[in-house]
Design a protein around this motif. Structure first.
Motif, PDB file in Angstrom:
ATOM      1  N   SER A 157      43.868  89.540  11.693  1.00 53.46           N
ATOM      2  CA  SER A 157      43.619  88.614  10.406  1.00 53.46           C
ATOM      3  C   SER A 157      44.059  87.301  10.062  1.00 53.46           C
ATOM      4  O   SER A 157      43.818  87.252   8.753  1.00 53.46           O
ATOM      5  N   TRP A 158      45.067  87.400  10.224  1.00 53.07           N
ATOM      6  CA  TRP A 158      45.926  86.375   9.436  1.00 53.07           C
ATOM      7  C   TRP A 158      45.136  84.890  10.188  1.00 53.07           C
ATOM      8  O   TRP A 158      45.726  83.545   9.676  1.00 53.07           O
ATOM      9  N   ILE A 159      44.441  84.421  11.124  1.00 55.35           N
ATOM     10  CA  ILE A 159      44.033  83.737  12.293  1.00 55.35           C
ATOM     11  C   ILE A 159      43.403  82.595  11.011  1.00 55.35           C
ATOM     12  O   ILE A 159      42.439  83.047  10.883  1.00 55.35           O
ATOM     13  N   GLY A 160      42.887  81.421  10.929  1.00 52.30           N
ATOM     14  CA  GLY A 160      42.394  80.363  10.158  1.00 52.30           C
ATOM     15  C   GLY A 160      43.066  80.343   8.847  1.00 52.30           C
ATOM     16  O   GLY A 160      42.886  79.510   8.374  1.00 52.30           O
ATOM     17  N   LYS A 161      44.090  81.201   8.282  1.00 56.67           N
ATOM     18  CA  LYS A 161      44.380  81.242   6.574  1.00 56.67           C
ATOM     19  C   LYS A 161      46.171  80.171   7.527  1.00 56.67           C
ATOM     20  O   LYS A 161      46.395  80.074   8.385  1.00 56.67           O
ATOM     21  N   SER A 162      46.572  79.966   5.885  1.00 59.61           N
ATOM     22  CA  SER A 162      47.535  78.929   6.430  1.00 59.61           C
ATOM     23  C   SER A 162      48.802  80.021   5.397  1.00 59.61           C
ATOM     24  O   SER A 162      48.940  80.721   5.169  1.00 59.61           O
ATOM     25  N   MET A 163      49.907  79.775   6.363  1.00 69.77           N
ATOM     26  CA  MET A 163      50.981  80.538   5.906  1.00 69.77           C
ATOM     27  C   MET A 163      52.332  78.999   5.496  1.00 69.77           C
ATOM     28  O   MET A 163      52.479  78.359   6.268  1.00 69.77           O
ATOM     29  N   LEU A 164      52.720  79.757   4.347  1.00 71.17           N
ATOM     30  CA  LEU A 164      54.281  79.225   3.896  1.00 71.17           C
ATOM     31  C   LEU A 164      55.524  79.193   4.418  1.00 71.17           C
ATOM     32  O   LEU A 164      55.649  80.088   4.154  1.00 71.17           O
ATOM     33  N   VAL A 165      56.085  78.582   5.401  1.00 75.77           N
ATOM     34  CA  VAL A 165      57.460  78.643   5.990  1.00 75.77           C
ATOM     35  C   VAL A 165      58.264  77.370   5.756  1.00 75.77           C
ATOM     36  O   VAL A 165      58.247  76.330   5.138  1.00 75.77           O
ATOM     37  N   LYS A 166      59.641  77.601   5.879  1.00 70.51           N
ATOM     38  CA  LYS A 166      60.576  77.251   5.752  1.00 70.51           C
ATOM     39  C   LYS A 166      60.380  75.391   6.363  1.00 70.51           C
ATOM     40  O   LYS A 166      60.817  76.079   7.887  1.00 70.51           O
ATOM     41  N   SER A 167      60.793  74.847   6.288  1.00 67.10           N
ATOM     42  CA  SER A 167      60.115  73.845   7.216  1.00 67.10           C
ATOM     43  C   SER A 167      60.598  72.432   6.931  1.00 67.10           C
ATOM     44  O   SER A 167      59.754  72.047   5.652  1.00 67.10           O
ATOM     45  N   ASN A 168      60.945  71.409   6.512  1.00 65.37           N
ATOM     46  CA  ASN A 168      61.179  69.864   6.777  1.00 65.37           C
ATOM     47  C   ASN A 168      60.267  68.858   7.297  1.00 65.37           C
ATOM     48  O   ASN A 168      59.928  68.406   7.406  1.00 65.37           O
ATOM     49  N   ILE A 169      58.951  69.770   8.348  1.00 66.05           N
ATOM     50  CA  ILE A 169      58.204  69.440   9.123  1.00 66.05           C
ATOM     51  C   ILE A 169      56.727  69.661   8.527  1.00 66.05           C
ATOM     52  O   ILE A 169      56.673  70.794   8.448  1.00 66.05           O
ATOM     53  N   ALA A 170      55.940  68.290   8.054  1.00 68.35           N
ATOM     54  CA  ALA A 170      54.473  68.796   7.709  1.00 68.35           C
ATOM     55  C   ALA A 170      53.234  68.463   9.011  1.00 68.35           C
ATOM     56  O   ALA A 170      53.514  66.948   9.925  1.00 68.35           O
ATOM     57  N   ALA A 171      52.799  69.186   8.679  1.00 66.14           N
ATOM     58  CA  ALA A 171      51.709  69.276   9.934  1.00 66.14           C
ATOM     59  C   ALA A 171      50.136  69.156   9.024  1.00 66.14           C
ATOM     60  O   ALA A 171      50.110  70.263   8.233  1.00 66.14           O
ATOM     61  N   PRO A 172      49.290  68.588   9.902  1.00 65.18           N
ATOM     62  CA  PRO A 172      48.055  68.691   8.987  1.00 65.18           C
ATOM     63  C   PRO A 172      47.370  70.047   9.607  1.00 65.18           C
ATOM     64  O   PRO A 172      47.165  70.676  10.637  1.00 65.18           O
ATOM     65  N   ASP A 173      46.588  70.686   8.196  1.00 64.93           N
ATOM     66  CA  ASP A 173      46.044  71.033   8.869  1.00 64.93           C
ATOM     67  C   ASP A 173      43.715  71.384   9.282  1.00 64.93           C
ATOM     68  O   ASP A 173      43.779  69.610   9.904  1.00 64.93           O
ATOM     69  N   ARG A 174      43.023  71.636   9.198  1.00 67.53           N
ATOM     70  CA  ARG A 174      42.850  71.495  10.001  1.00 67.53           C
ATOM     71  C   ARG A 174      41.476  71.014   9.404  1.00 67.53           C
ATOM     72  O   ARG A 174      40.367  69.744   9.789  1.00 67.53           O
ATOM     73  N   TYR A 175      41.019  70.368   8.179  1.00 69.06           N
ATOM     74  CA  TYR A 175      40.893  69.251   7.534  1.00 69.06           C
ATOM     75  C   TYR A 175      41.636  68.171   7.376  1.00 69.06           C
ATOM     76  O   TYR A 175      41.089  66.686   6.745  1.00 69.06           O
ATOM     77  N   GLY A 176      42.522  67.497   7.964  1.00 68.28           N
ATOM     78  CA  GLY A 176      44.154  66.779   7.814  1.00 68.28           C
ATOM     79  C   GLY A 176      44.472  66.748   6.779  1.00 68.28           C
ATOM     80  O   GLY A 176      45.228  65.491   6.374  1.00 68.28           O
ATOM     81  N   GLN A 177      44.742  67.650   6.049  1.00 67.99           N
ATOM     82  CA  GLN A 177      45.496  67.776   4.921  1.00 67.99           C
ATOM     83  C   GLN A 177      46.857  67.939   5.254  1.00 67.99           C
ATOM     84  O   GLN A 177      47.274  69.069   5.948  1.00 67.99           O
ATOM     85  N   TYR A 178      47.768  67.678   4.048  1.00 71.50           N
ATOM     86  CA  TYR A 178      49.981  67.748   4.529  1.00 71.50           C
ATOM     87  C   TYR A 178      49.800  68.736   2.932  1.00 71.50           C
ATOM     88  O   TYR A 178      49.995  67.676   1.912  1.00 71.50           O
ATOM     89  N   ALA A 179      50.310  69.425   3.293  1.00 70.82           N
ATOM     90  CA  ALA A 179      51.104  69.953   2.185  1.00 70.82           C
ATOM     91  C   ALA A 179      52.630  71.006   1.870  1.00 70.82           C
ATOM     92  O   ALA A 179      52.558  71.682   3.485  1.00 70.82           O
ATOM     93  N   GLY A 180      53.276  70.943   1.157  1.00 72.35           N
ATOM     94  CA  GLY A 180      54.518  71.987   1.446  1.00 72.35           C
ATOM     95  C   GLY A 180      54.490  72.025   0.072  1.00 72.35           C
ATOM     96  O   GLY A 180      54.561  71.833  -1.448  1.00 72.35           O
ATOM     97  N   GLU A 181      56.262  72.355  -0.266  1.00 71.19           N
ATOM     98  CA  GLU A 181      56.379  72.684  -1.762  1.00 71.19           C
ATOM     99  C   GLU A 181      58.534  72.963  -1.828  1.00 71.19           C
ATOM    100  O   GLU A 181      58.590  72.711  -0.810  1.00 71.19           O
ATOM    101  N   LEU A 182      58.525  72.253  -2.581  1.00 65.53           N
ATOM    102  CA  LEU A 182      60.477  71.761  -3.035  1.00 65.53           C
ATOM    103  C   LEU A 182      60.692  73.171  -3.736  1.00 65.53           C
ATOM    104  O   LEU A 182      60.543  73.177  -4.477  1.00 65.53           O
ATOM    105  N   THR A 183      61.361  73.302  -3.242  1.00 66.96           N
ATOM    106  CA  THR A 183      62.553  73.890  -4.760  1.00 66.96           C
ATOM    107  C   THR A 183      63.520  73.208  -5.209  1.00 66.96           C
ATOM    108  O   THR A 183      64.761  72.996  -4.996  1.00 66.96           O
ATOM    109  N   LEU A 184      63.729  73.319  -6.716  1.00 65.56           N
ATOM    110  CA  LEU A 184      64.849  72.206  -7.435  1.00 65.56           C
ATOM    111  C   LEU A 184      65.783  72.983  -8.330  1.00 65.56           C
ATOM    112  O   LEU A 184      65.010  73.925  -8.870  1.00 65.56           O
ATOM    113  N   ASP A 185      67.296  73.103  -7.922  1.00 66.73           N
ATOM    114  CA  ASP A 185      68.061  74.461  -8.466  1.00 66.73           C
ATOM    115  C   ASP A 185      67.785  73.059  -9.894  1.00 66.73           C
ATOM    116  O   ASP A 185      68.925  74.133 -10.545  1.00 66.73           O
ATOM    117  N   LYS A 186      67.971  72.036 -10.285  1.00 68.71           N
ATOM    118  CA  LYS A 186      67.829  71.526 -11.231  1.00 68.71           C
ATOM    119  C   LYS A 186      66.602  70.112 -11.346  1.00 68.71           C
ATOM    120  O   LYS A 186      66.078  69.814 -10.397  1.00 68.71           O
TER     121      LYS A 186
END
Length: 228
Positions: free
Chosen positions: A102-131
């Protein structure tokens, strides 16, 4: 029975024969579990000791031997059943194929320093800052080391900071289509994660965990930090 005292130590004239000593040792080895539980190994040790040290003039009755072998077989079967039930329980857990499909077609946020485009060609991610960061930015770098896009995030508070790029230049032309490395400037994040589109689900042979196939590689459902 008499005892003698020497230097406040009490000794006994009685000695323990080899049969009793072996039996006591086996009992000590099998009492590491609960008193009402004897495992397969413990049961086998006890039965072996009994056969080894039986009275040759009064050997164990055949019916007793058959009864003990039947008990051993029942214990072994029970142990195998418990292992089988544990395997079945694991196979129907949250990582089973039917749930992950049921996850097919969805996106998952995973720990990685590589970004790949989705089916629309968009790149997205998230950083965690300690300060806090005063001037935070993200460079998306191609395989040759060239900066394809710089995302200026400005001043950000400590915590989760999202970044996004639509894959287009100022003329609204697509200038990227492959995986890009994420390089952070202005802070040292404790975690870098990117969004990956789930293209398919794979169930490896041998009962291994279900794998989610993405452009970043294969992941277990438990690797997903978040679904989107």
């Amino acid at each position: 029975m008499t005892t003698t005292a020497t230097d406040n130590k009490v000794t006994s004239p009685w000695t323990v024969d080899a049969q009793t000593a072996t039996t006591n040792r086996n009992l000590r080895e099998t009492t590491t579990k609960a008193n009402d539980t004897v495992g397969v190994d413990g049961f086998l040790k006890l039965m072996t000791a009994q056969m080894q040290f039986q009275d040759p003039f009064e050997p164990m009755d055949n019916s007793q031997m058959v009864a003990q072998m039947a008990q051993f077989s029942q214990l072994a079967a029970s142990n195998d059943s418990n292992n089988l039930l544990a395997t079945i329980a694991q196979s129907v857990s949250g990582s089973r194929l039917s749930d992950a499909a049921s996850w097919i077609g969805k996106s998952m946020l995973v720990k990685s320093n590589i970004a790949a485009p989705d089916r629309y060609g968009q790149y997205a991610g998230e950083l965690t800052l300690d300060k806090d960061a005063d001037a935070l930015s993200v460079d998306l770098v191609d395989a040759s080391g060239g900066v394809v896009k710089t995302i200026d995030l400005g001043a950000r508070k400590a915590g989760a900071v999202s970044f996004y790029w639509d894959g287009l230049n100022e003329a609204k032309e697509s200038i990227a289509s492959g995986a890009l490395q994420v390089k952070v400037r202005g802070a040292t994040p404790s975690k870098v994660a990117t969004w990956a589109s789930i293209a398919a689900v794979q169930s490896p042979a041998g009962g291994a965990d279900t794998q989610l196939i993405t452009a970043l590689g294969n992941y277990s459902p438990s690797d997903a930090l978040r679904l989107g």
